[in-house]
Enzyme design. Structure first.
Site, PDB file in Angstrom:
ATOM      1  N   SER A   3       0.854  -1.190   0.000  1.00 51.14           N
ATOM      2  CA  SER A   3       0.000   0.000   0.000  1.00 51.14           C
ATOM      3  C   SER A   3       0.889   1.240   0.000  1.00 51.14           C
ATOM      4  CB  SER A   3      -0.873  -0.011   1.248  1.00 51.14           C
ATOM      5  OG  SER A   3      -1.497   1.240   1.428  1.00 51.14           O
ATOM      6  N   TYR A  56      -1.791  -0.725  10.501  1.00 46.11           N
ATOM      7  CA  TYR A  56      -1.896  -1.158   9.096  1.00 46.11           C
ATOM      8  C   TYR A  56      -0.622  -0.777   8.350  1.00 46.11           C
ATOM      9  CZ  TYR A  56      -3.583  -1.307   4.244  1.00 46.11           C
ATOM     10  OH  TYR A  56      -3.735  -1.569   2.904  1.00 46.11           O
TER      11      TYR A  56
HETATM   12  N1  LIG Z   1      -8.691  -0.835  -0.766  1.00 42.03           N
HETATM   13  C1  LIG Z   1      -7.648  -0.028  -0.622  1.00 42.03           C
HETATM   14  O1  LIG Z   1      -7.797   1.204  -0.492  1.00 42.03           O
HETATM   15  C2  LIG Z   1      -6.248  -0.581  -0.668  1.00 42.03           C
HETATM   16  C3  LIG Z   1      -5.191   0.317  -0.864  1.00 42.03           C
HETATM   17  C4  LIG Z   1      -3.883  -0.175  -0.887  1.00 42.03           C
HETATM   18  C5  LIG Z   1      -3.650  -1.523  -0.705  1.00 42.03           C
HETATM   19  N2  LIG Z   1      -4.698  -2.382  -0.516  1.00 42.03           N
HETATM   20  C6  LIG Z   1      -4.379  -3.795  -0.306  1.00 42.03           C
HETATM   21  O2  LIG Z   1      -4.991  -4.568  -1.306  1.00 42.03           O
HETATM   22  C7  LIG Z   1      -5.230  -5.885  -0.816  1.00 42.03           C
HETATM   23  C8  LIG Z   1      -6.647  -6.289  -1.173  1.00 42.03           C
HETATM   24  O3  LIG Z   1      -7.558  -5.457  -0.488  1.00 42.03           O
HETATM   25  P1  LIG Z   1      -8.978  -5.010  -1.102  1.00 42.03           P
HETATM   26  O4  LIG Z   1      -8.989  -3.553  -1.115  1.00 42.03           O
HETATM   27  O5  LIG Z   1      -9.246  -5.779  -2.327  1.00 42.03           O
HETATM   28  O6  LIG Z   1      -9.929  -5.449   0.097  1.00 42.03           O
HETATM   29  P2  LIG Z   1     -11.124  -6.514   0.205  1.00 42.03           P
HETATM   30  O7  LIG Z   1     -12.065  -6.340  -0.900  1.00 42.03           O
HETATM   31  O8  LIG Z   1     -11.593  -6.402   1.601  1.00 42.03           O
HETATM   32  O9  LIG Z   1     -10.364  -7.879   0.003  1.00 42.03           O
HETATM   33  C9  LIG Z   1      -9.532  -8.415   0.977  1.00 42.03           C
HETATM   34  C10 LIG Z   1      -9.298  -9.859   0.644  1.00 42.03           C
HETATM   35  O10 LIG Z   1      -8.427 -10.427   1.620  1.00 42.03           O
HETATM   36  C11 LIG Z   1      -8.976 -11.652   2.066  1.00 42.03           C
HETATM   37  N3  LIG Z   1      -8.562 -11.942   3.433  1.00 42.03           N
HETATM   38  C12 LIG Z   1      -8.656 -11.155   4.518  1.00 42.03           C
HETATM   39  N4  LIG Z   1      -8.185 -11.798   5.601  1.00 42.03           N
HETATM   40  C13 LIG Z   1      -7.780 -13.020   5.178  1.00 42.03           C
HETATM   41  C14 LIG Z   1      -7.194 -14.147   5.805  1.00 42.03           C
HETATM   42  N5  LIG Z   1      -6.932 -14.165   7.122  1.00 42.03           N
HETATM   43  N6  LIG Z   1      -6.919 -15.240   5.063  1.00 42.03           N
HETATM   44  C15 LIG Z   1      -7.196 -15.254   3.745  1.00 42.03           C
HETATM   45  N7  LIG Z   1      -7.738 -14.236   3.089  1.00 42.03           N
HETATM   46  C16 LIG Z   1      -8.022 -13.122   3.802  1.00 42.03           C
HETATM   47  C17 LIG Z   1     -10.488 -11.459   1.944  1.00 42.03           C
HETATM   48  O11 LIG Z   1     -11.124 -12.709   1.738  1.00 42.03           O
HETATM   49  P3  LIG Z   1     -11.961 -13.528   2.838  1.00 42.03           P
HETATM   50  O12 LIG Z   1     -12.720 -12.549   3.663  1.00 42.03           O
HETATM   51  O13 LIG Z   1     -12.794 -14.433   2.000  1.00 42.03           O
HETATM   52  O14 LIG Z   1     -10.921 -14.256   3.586  1.00 42.03           O
HETATM   53  C18 LIG Z   1     -10.582 -10.660   0.652  1.00 42.03           C
HETATM   54  O15 LIG Z   1     -10.594 -11.523  -0.463  1.00 42.03           O
HETATM   55  C19 LIG Z   1      -4.950  -5.830   0.692  1.00 42.03           C
HETATM   56  O16 LIG Z   1      -3.687  -6.390   0.954  1.00 42.03           O
HETATM   57  C20 LIG Z   1      -4.931  -4.343   0.983  1.00 42.03           C
HETATM   58  O17 LIG Z   1      -4.127  -4.035   2.091  1.00 42.03           O
HETATM   59  C21 LIG Z   1      -5.990  -1.943  -0.510  1.00 42.03           C
END
Ligand SMILES: NC(=O)c1ccc[n+]([C@@H]2O[C@H](COP(=O)([O-])OP(=O)(O)OC[C@H]3O[C@@H](n4cnc5c(N)ncnc54)[C@H](OP(=O)(O)O)[C@@H]3O)[C@@H](O)[C@H]2O)c1
Length: 294
Positions: A153, A166
């Site tokens: 991130s 985070y």
């Molecule tokens: N959204 C943002 O603004 C943003 C910005 C920068 C970086 N990111 C990064 O992008 C990545 C994806 O996030 P997203 O924005 O797509 O969020 P999201 O839609 O909430 O997706 C998060 C994913 O992680 C999985 N997950 C969470 N805890 C887990 C665990 N203990 N074991 C296995 N799977 C797990 C969830 O699946 P289940 O619930 O099915 O396990 C879900 O598929 C993350 O690493 C996040 O830090 C996001």
């Protein structure tokens, strides 16, 4: 176009991970074998359906190797992750692209986000990545042009207030990636980092724009597809790291080199929000009262 890749994506039950699965299917014209990993089996099935609609093929539609395999696993549980890797080993015997995308976010004041939350975020965002990579390394060593893509991130460079745990977990992931990249280079395994700014996914719902997650004016909120595009581009042409969107790259440098400038930026944002809040009750009252508050 690279064909017949074996791709494993954690965090594939929604958001960026699901979008990456769709993007791999689109660019590889459905020729890749996707392993989609998450804890929620129902949401994984939705991802599979979306991928299928894009042209992926599922087990039931094919006699040979299925193109999409759903794996329910919690990345914090080494036994789940070992099982996940064993399934890949059995089905394809190799892995070409590993996308480490599973993650969680919490924002709030330090008094509320104590060590329990911090430990959970480290377990998922950092140790979950270590578990996944460790289990997949033997498969990657047998992969074709193998690449590991860690989804970090921009908060792992440019740290906003109320996001300490985070950001710390993403700093840890960045450091791990930098070390691993150098270590695995001689073996032909490339390690890349993706640093996205805010993305419109379930993770930020109810948080972004709230009192503990304000972003400087003009910061774009990305679609998951934009980040997915960067992930697939890295799989094709590995680079050390990319910020999404690219024009925010200097802000990452700024965060590393001049934290005091970042302090000033967020302080100004917070002060502006505070002033606006103070003025809000005056909205219904008289102009004179508003002027008094100013
Ligand atoms: N959204 C943002 O603004 C943003 C910005 C920068 C970086 N990111 C990064 O992008 C990545 C994806 O996030 P997203 O924005 O797509 O969020 P999201 O839609 O909430 O997706 C998060 C994913 O992680 C999985 N997950 C969470 N805890 C887990 C665990 N203990 N074991 C296995 N799977 C797990 C969830 O699946 P289940 O619930 O099915 O396990 C879900 O598929 C993350 O690493 C996040 O830090 C996001």
């Amino acid at each position: 176009m690279i064909r017949d890749r074996v791709v494993l994506i954690t965090g594939a039950s929604g958001g960026i991970g699901r979008a990456a699965a769709v993007e791999f299917t689109r660019t590889d014209e459905g020729s890749s074998h996707l392993f989609l990993v998450g804890r929620d089996a129902d949401r994984l099935k939705v991802s599979a359906a979306v991928v299928q609609a894009m042209g992926g093929r599922q087990a039931a539609n094919r006699d040979a190797v299925p193109a999409v395999t759903l794996l329910t696993a919690d990345v914090t549980r080494p036994e789940d992750v070992a099982q996940m890797a064993a399934t890949v080993e059995r089905m394809t015997g190799r892995l070409d692209v590993l996308v480490v995308c599973a993650g969680q976010l919490e924002v709030g004041p330090a008094e509320e986000l104590g060590p329990v939350v911090a430990e959970r975020l480290m377990r998922v965002n950092f140790l979950g990545a270590v578990n996944t990579i460790h289990a997949c390394l033997p498969l990657l060593r047998r992969g074709r042009r193998p690449v590991v893509i860690n989804v970090s991130s921009l908060a792992g460079r440019l740290v906003p207030p109320y996001m300490g745990a985070y950001a710390a977990s993403k700093f840890a992931l960045n450091a791990y990636s930098h070390s691993l990249r150098q270590e695995l280079r001689k073996d032909g395994i490339r390690v890349c980092l993706v640093l996205p700014g805010p993305v419109d996914t379930a993770m930020v719902k109810g948080k972004l724009g709230g009192p503990f997650y304000s972003i400087p004016k003009g910061t774009p909120v990305l679609s998951p597809g934009q980040v997915a595009g960067a992930i697939v581009a890295l799989a094709d042409h590995p680079r050390r790291e990319v910020v999404v969107p690219a024009w925010l790259t200097p802000s990452g440098w700024l965060g590393s080199a001049f934290p005091s400038v970042v302090d000033g930026l967020y302080w100004a944002t917070e002060s502006f929000r505070g002033l606006r809040k103070k003025l809000q009750p005056a909205a219904g009252s008289s102009r004179r009262e508003t002027q008094r508050l100013l």
